[in-house]
Scaffold this motif. Structure first.
Motif, PDB file in Angstrom:
ATOM      1  N   ARG A   1     -31.279  -5.248  80.999  1.00 54.99           N
ATOM      2  CA  ARG A   1     -30.839  -6.543  80.479  1.00 54.99           C
ATOM      3  C   ARG A   1     -32.006  -7.287  79.821  1.00 54.99           C
ATOM      4  O   ARG A   1     -31.849  -7.918  78.778  1.00 54.99           O
ATOM      5  CB  ARG A   1     -30.240  -7.361  81.613  1.00 54.99           C
ATOM      6  CG  ARG A   1     -29.717  -8.689  81.172  1.00 54.99           C
ATOM      7  CD  ARG A   1     -29.106  -9.426  82.345  1.00 54.99           C
ATOM      8  NE  ARG A   1     -28.810 -10.775  81.982  1.00 54.99           N
ATOM      9  CZ  ARG A   1     -27.597 -11.254  81.814  1.00 54.99           C
ATOM     10  NH1 ARG A   1     -26.568 -10.466  81.999  1.00 54.99           N
ATOM     11  NH2 ARG A   1     -27.404 -12.504  81.484  1.00 54.99           N
ATOM     12  N   ARG A   2     -33.181  -7.210  80.411  1.00 56.85           N
ATOM     13  CA  ARG A   2     -34.360  -7.868  79.850  1.00 56.85           C
ATOM     14  C   ARG A   2     -34.718  -7.259  78.500  1.00 56.85           C
ATOM     15  O   ARG A   2     -35.062  -7.951  77.558  1.00 56.85           O
ATOM     16  CB  ARG A   2     -35.534  -7.750  80.817  1.00 56.85           C
ATOM     17  CG  ARG A   2     -36.760  -8.495  80.317  1.00 56.85           C
ATOM     18  CD  ARG A   2     -37.892  -8.395  81.271  1.00 56.85           C
ATOM     19  NE  ARG A   2     -37.565  -9.084  82.503  1.00 56.85           N
ATOM     20  CZ  ARG A   2     -38.382  -9.220  83.519  1.00 56.85           C
ATOM     21  NH1 ARG A   2     -39.581  -8.688  83.469  1.00 56.85           N
ATOM     22  NH2 ARG A   2     -38.015  -9.848  84.606  1.00 56.85           N
ATOM     23  N   ARG A   3     -34.648  -5.946  78.411  1.00 51.61           N
ATOM     24  CA  ARG A   3     -34.942  -5.257  77.152  1.00 51.61           C
ATOM     25  C   ARG A   3     -33.951  -5.646  76.055  1.00 51.61           C
ATOM     26  O   ARG A   3     -34.325  -5.864  74.915  1.00 51.61           O
ATOM     27  CB  ARG A   3     -34.864  -3.746  77.368  1.00 51.61           C
ATOM     28  CG  ARG A   3     -36.119  -3.040  77.007  1.00 51.61           C
ATOM     29  CD  ARG A   3     -35.940  -1.568  77.115  1.00 51.61           C
ATOM     30  NE  ARG A   3     -36.673  -1.099  78.283  1.00 51.61           N
ATOM     31  CZ  ARG A   3     -36.606   0.098  78.770  1.00 51.61           C
ATOM     32  NH1 ARG A   3     -35.799   0.979  78.231  1.00 51.61           N
ATOM     33  NH2 ARG A   3     -37.311   0.451  79.804  1.00 51.61           N
ATOM     34  N   THR A   4     -32.691  -5.714  76.425  1.00 50.54           N
ATOM     35  CA  THR A   4     -31.653  -6.088  75.471  1.00 50.54           C
ATOM     36  C   THR A   4     -31.862  -7.514  74.984  1.00 50.54           C
ATOM     37  O   THR A   4     -31.754  -7.784  73.781  1.00 50.54           O
ATOM     38  CB  THR A   4     -30.259  -5.956  76.113  1.00 50.54           C
ATOM     39  OG1 THR A   4     -30.090  -4.610  76.572  1.00 50.54           O
ATOM     40  CG2 THR A   4     -29.158  -6.282  75.122  1.00 50.54           C
ATOM     41  N   CYS A   5     -32.171  -8.425  75.885  1.00 46.85           N
ATOM     42  CA  CYS A   5     -32.420  -9.819  75.496  1.00 46.85           C
ATOM     43  C   CYS A   5     -33.635  -9.908  74.573  1.00 46.85           C
ATOM     44  O   CYS A   5     -33.614 -10.663  73.594  1.00 46.85           O
ATOM     45  CB  CYS A   5     -32.627 -10.691  76.735  1.00 46.85           C
ATOM     46  SG  CYS A   5     -31.120 -10.994  77.646  1.00 46.85           S
ATOM     47  N   PHE A   6     -34.682  -9.165  74.862  1.00 51.18           N
ATOM     48  CA  PHE A   6     -35.869  -9.171  74.015  1.00 51.18           C
ATOM     49  C   PHE A   6     -35.538  -8.631  72.627  1.00 51.18           C
ATOM     50  O   PHE A   6     -35.953  -9.199  71.612  1.00 51.18           O
ATOM     51  CB  PHE A   6     -36.993  -8.345  74.645  1.00 51.18           C
ATOM     52  CG  PHE A   6     -38.203  -8.253  73.762  1.00 51.18           C
ATOM     53  CD1 PHE A   6     -39.069  -9.330  73.652  1.00 51.18           C
ATOM     54  CD2 PHE A   6     -38.464  -7.111  73.032  1.00 51.18           C
ATOM     55  CE1 PHE A   6     -40.173  -9.268  72.828  1.00 51.18           C
ATOM     56  CE2 PHE A   6     -39.569  -7.036  72.203  1.00 51.18           C
ATOM     57  CZ  PHE A   6     -40.426  -8.119  72.105  1.00 51.18           C
ATOM     58  N   PHE A   7     -34.770  -7.557  72.566  1.00 53.88           N
ATOM     59  CA  PHE A   7     -34.389  -6.966  71.285  1.00 53.88           C
ATOM     60  C   PHE A   7     -33.555  -7.948  70.461  1.00 53.88           C
ATOM     61  O   PHE A   7     -33.791  -8.112  69.263  1.00 53.88           O
ATOM     62  CB  PHE A   7     -33.604  -5.664  71.508  1.00 53.88           C
ATOM     63  CG  PHE A   7     -33.124  -5.042  70.233  1.00 53.88           C
ATOM     64  CD1 PHE A   7     -34.007  -4.386  69.398  1.00 53.88           C
ATOM     65  CD2 PHE A   7     -31.795  -5.123  69.873  1.00 53.88           C
ATOM     66  CE1 PHE A   7     -33.570  -3.823  68.207  1.00 53.88           C
ATOM     67  CE2 PHE A   7     -31.344  -4.570  68.695  1.00 53.88           C
ATOM     68  CZ  PHE A   7     -32.237  -3.911  67.859  1.00 53.88           C
ATOM     69  N   ILE A   8     -32.615  -8.614  71.094  1.00 47.92           N
ATOM     70  CA  ILE A   8     -31.776  -9.585  70.388  1.00 47.92           C
ATOM     71  C   ILE A   8     -32.622 -10.752  69.888  1.00 47.92           C
ATOM     72  O   ILE A   8     -32.471 -11.199  68.749  1.00 47.92           O
ATOM     73  CB  ILE A   8     -30.624 -10.063  71.288  1.00 47.92           C
ATOM     74  CG1 ILE A   8     -29.632  -8.921  71.497  1.00 47.92           C
ATOM     75  CG2 ILE A   8     -29.929 -11.286  70.696  1.00 47.92           C
ATOM     76  CD1 ILE A   8     -28.569  -9.207  72.537  1.00 47.92           C
ATOM     77  N   ALA A   9     -33.533 -11.249  70.703  1.00 47.73           N
ATOM     78  CA  ALA A   9     -34.397 -12.364  70.305  1.00 47.73           C
ATOM     79  C   ALA A   9     -35.315 -11.958  69.154  1.00 47.73           C
ATOM     80  O   ALA A   9     -35.503 -12.723  68.199  1.00 47.73           O
ATOM     81  CB  ALA A   9     -35.215 -12.842  71.500  1.00 47.73           C
ATOM     82  N   ALA A  10     -35.889 -10.770  69.223  1.00 52.63           N
ATOM     83  CA  ALA A  10     -36.780 -10.302  68.156  1.00 52.63           C
ATOM     84  C   ALA A  10     -36.009 -10.112  66.851  1.00 52.63           C
ATOM     85  O   ALA A  10     -36.492 -10.481  65.775  1.00 52.63           O
ATOM     86  CB  ALA A  10     -37.451  -8.995  68.569  1.00 52.63           C
ATOM     87  N   THR A  11     -34.816  -9.570  66.923  1.00 53.86           N
ATOM     88  CA  THR A  11     -33.988  -9.376  65.738  1.00 53.86           C
ATOM     89  C   THR A  11     -33.599 -10.718  65.125  1.00 53.86           C
ATOM     90  O   THR A  11     -33.647 -10.890  63.903  1.00 53.86           O
ATOM     91  CB  THR A  11     -32.722  -8.568  66.090  1.00 53.86           C
ATOM     92  OG1 THR A  11     -33.119  -7.320  66.660  1.00 53.86           O
ATOM     93  CG2 THR A  11     -31.860  -8.324  64.867  1.00 53.86           C
ATOM     94  N   ALA A  12     -33.233 -11.680  65.959  1.00 53.81           N
ATOM     95  CA  ALA A  12     -32.873 -13.014  65.469  1.00 53.81           C
ATOM     96  C   ALA A  12     -34.074 -13.685  64.810  1.00 53.81           C
ATOM     97  O   ALA A  12     -33.938 -14.365  63.782  1.00 53.81           O
ATOM     98  CB  ALA A  12     -32.344 -13.868  66.611  1.00 53.81           C
ATOM     99  N   PHE A  13     -35.260 -13.504  65.366  1.00 52.93           N
ATOM    100  CA  PHE A  13     -36.470 -14.090  64.797  1.00 52.93           C
ATOM    101  C   PHE A  13     -36.756 -13.514  63.414  1.00 52.93           C
ATOM    102  O   PHE A  13     -37.016 -14.254  62.465  1.00 52.93           O
ATOM    103  CB  PHE A  13     -37.658 -13.850  65.736  1.00 52.93           C
ATOM    104  CG  PHE A  13     -38.948 -14.401  65.213  1.00 52.93           C
ATOM    105  CD1 PHE A  13     -39.205 -15.761  65.239  1.00 52.93           C
ATOM    106  CD2 PHE A  13     -39.910 -13.548  64.690  1.00 52.93           C
ATOM    107  CE1 PHE A  13     -40.397 -16.275  64.748  1.00 52.93           C
ATOM    108  CE2 PHE A  13     -41.106 -14.050  64.192  1.00 52.93           C
ATOM    109  CZ  PHE A  13     -41.345 -15.416  64.228  1.00 52.93           C
ATOM    110  N   VAL A  14     -36.698 -12.211  63.277  1.00 53.88           N
ATOM    111  CA  VAL A  14     -36.960 -11.560  61.990  1.00 53.88           C
ATOM    112  C   VAL A  14     -35.896 -11.964  60.974  1.00 53.88           C
ATOM    113  O   VAL A  14     -36.215 -12.248  59.808  1.00 53.88           O
ATOM    114  CB  VAL A  14     -37.028 -10.028  62.156  1.00 53.88           C
ATOM    115  CG1 VAL A  14     -37.058  -9.320  60.813  1.00 53.88           C
ATOM    116  CG2 VAL A  14     -38.249  -9.652  62.984  1.00 53.88           C
TER     117      VAL A  14
END
Length: 53
Positions: free
Chosen positions: A3-16
């Motif tokens: 879940r932590r990895r998924t949240c990080f991936f979503i946040a990084a994608t949203a930032f880019v």
């Protein structure tokens, strides 16, 4: 852990995506401001041409 990895991936994608969208919006706003002021936008050079003397 997953879940932590998924949240990080979503946040990084949203930032880019936000950076890319902001860059595109700035370009569009520059052209829009030029045309609103009565100028002509030169797409080859990326600048505003006005008839100011």
């Amino acid at each position: 852990m997953m879940r932590r990895r998924t949240c990080f991936f979503i946040a990084a994608t949203a930032f880019v995506a936000g950076l890319a969208g902001g860059w595109k919006a700035k370009s569009w706003l520059d052209v829009d401001a030029c045309l609103d002021s009565g100028g002509a936008w030169n797409y080859q050079t990326g600048d505003c041409r006005t008839n100011d003397r």
